[in-house]
Design a protein around this motif. Structure first.
Motif, PDB file in Angstrom:
ATOM      1  N   THR A 129      11.391 -39.983 -73.178  1.00  0.00           N
ATOM      2  CA  THR A 129      12.542 -41.118 -72.451  1.00  0.00           C
ATOM      3  C   THR A 129      11.981 -40.047 -70.665  1.00  0.00           C
ATOM      4  O   THR A 129      12.106 -39.347 -71.414  1.00  0.00           O
ATOM      5  CB  THR A 129      13.446 -41.746 -72.400  1.00  0.00           C
ATOM      6  OG1 THR A 129      15.031 -40.299 -72.673  1.00  0.00           O
ATOM      7  CG2 THR A 129      13.732 -43.200 -73.774  1.00  0.00           C
ATOM      8  N   GLY A 130      12.636 -41.472 -70.116  1.00  0.00           N
ATOM      9  CA  GLY A 130      12.765 -39.711 -68.249  1.00  0.00           C
ATOM     10  C   GLY A 130      11.704 -39.486 -67.970  1.00  0.00           C
ATOM     11  O   GLY A 130      10.381 -39.602 -68.855  1.00  0.00           O
ATOM     12  N   THR A 131      11.619 -38.715 -66.991  1.00  0.00           N
ATOM     13  CA  THR A 131      10.339 -38.189 -66.180  1.00  0.00           C
ATOM     14  C   THR A 131      11.114 -37.143 -65.464  1.00  0.00           C
ATOM     15  O   THR A 131      11.799 -36.697 -64.773  1.00  0.00           O
ATOM     16  CB  THR A 131      10.503 -39.212 -64.918  1.00  0.00           C
ATOM     17  OG1 THR A 131      10.188 -40.861 -65.218  1.00  0.00           O
ATOM     18  CG2 THR A 131       8.820 -38.839 -63.842  1.00  0.00           C
ATOM     19  N   ASN A 132       9.844 -36.122 -66.026  1.00  0.00           N
ATOM     20  CA  ASN A 132       9.989 -34.609 -65.486  1.00  0.00           C
ATOM     21  C   ASN A 132       9.293 -34.451 -64.280  1.00  0.00           C
ATOM     22  O   ASN A 132       8.415 -35.224 -64.192  1.00  0.00           O
ATOM     23  CB  ASN A 132       9.842 -33.932 -66.669  1.00  0.00           C
ATOM     24  CG  ASN A 132      10.134 -33.823 -67.627  1.00  0.00           C
ATOM     25  OD1 ASN A 132      11.483 -34.292 -67.442  1.00  0.00           O
ATOM     26  ND2 ASN A 132      10.125 -33.356 -69.281  1.00  0.00           N
TER      27      ASN A 132
END
Length: 179
Positions: free
Chosen positions: A61-64
């Motif tokens: 999950t999430g965006t780097n």
């Protein structure tokens, strides 16, 4: 008459020297099958700092966000990608090689255009959207066993690329690169 012959010989000599010293000029990461562009030419063209956004897929999950540096080794022409103190060689797919140069190993993961496009676009859809029927692709792999990561990058425009990265723990990300 002698002056004119000397001048002509000098001009011809300069022209021959210039023609022999010319290198291939790369203007796009999209190259036709018959291109004379080599892996070293493309590495020089792609070298530089690229911003990256890597959105998690599946269980990730999430965006780097970050940046990566692509660097071309001036002696070997090898393109490497570096970020956060780590560096990995990028292996080209489909570029011209010298006849005596061995073909690079094939990756042991899917490098189909659909997987590299981020949106699952087919080759014909990529061609319609970008005008590129043969996008330049690279793959990378590092580590081994349960500490392994791998990925692929597809360059479709001079300042944009897409791809993926994954690891042996099951994490994966869809990646967009911009120069």
């Amino acid at each position: 008459m002698t002056f004119q012959m000397t001048l002509t010989a000098t001009v011809m000599g300069l022209w021959a020297t210039t023609a022999a010293a010319q290198t291939t000029v790369v203007t796009s990461p999209c190259q036709p099958e018959t291109s004379s562009v080599t892996a070293a030419d493309m590495a020089q063209y792609l070298a530089g700092t690229w911003s990256m956004s890597a959105a998690g897929t599946g269980f990730t999950t999430g965006t780097n966000f970050g940046s990566v540096t692509l660097a071309a080794d001036p002696e070997t022409g090898q393109l490497t990608m570096s970020a956060d103190g780590m560096s990995v060689p990028l292996v080209p797919m489909g570029l011209a090689r010298e006849l005596d140069e061995p073909a690079p190993d094939e990756p042991d993961f899917d490098m189909a255009l659909e997987g590299l496009s981020g949106g699952g676009l087919t080759q014909s859809e990529i061609e319609v959207l970008t005008g590129c029927d043969r996008p330049m692709r690279y793959w990378w792999s590092m580590g081994s066993g349960n500490r392994r990561s791998w990925g692929g990058i597809m360059f479709v425009e001079p300042d944009m690329a897409s791809g993926f990265m994954a690891n042996s723990a099951g994490g994966s990300r869809s990646v967009i690169y911009r120069r």
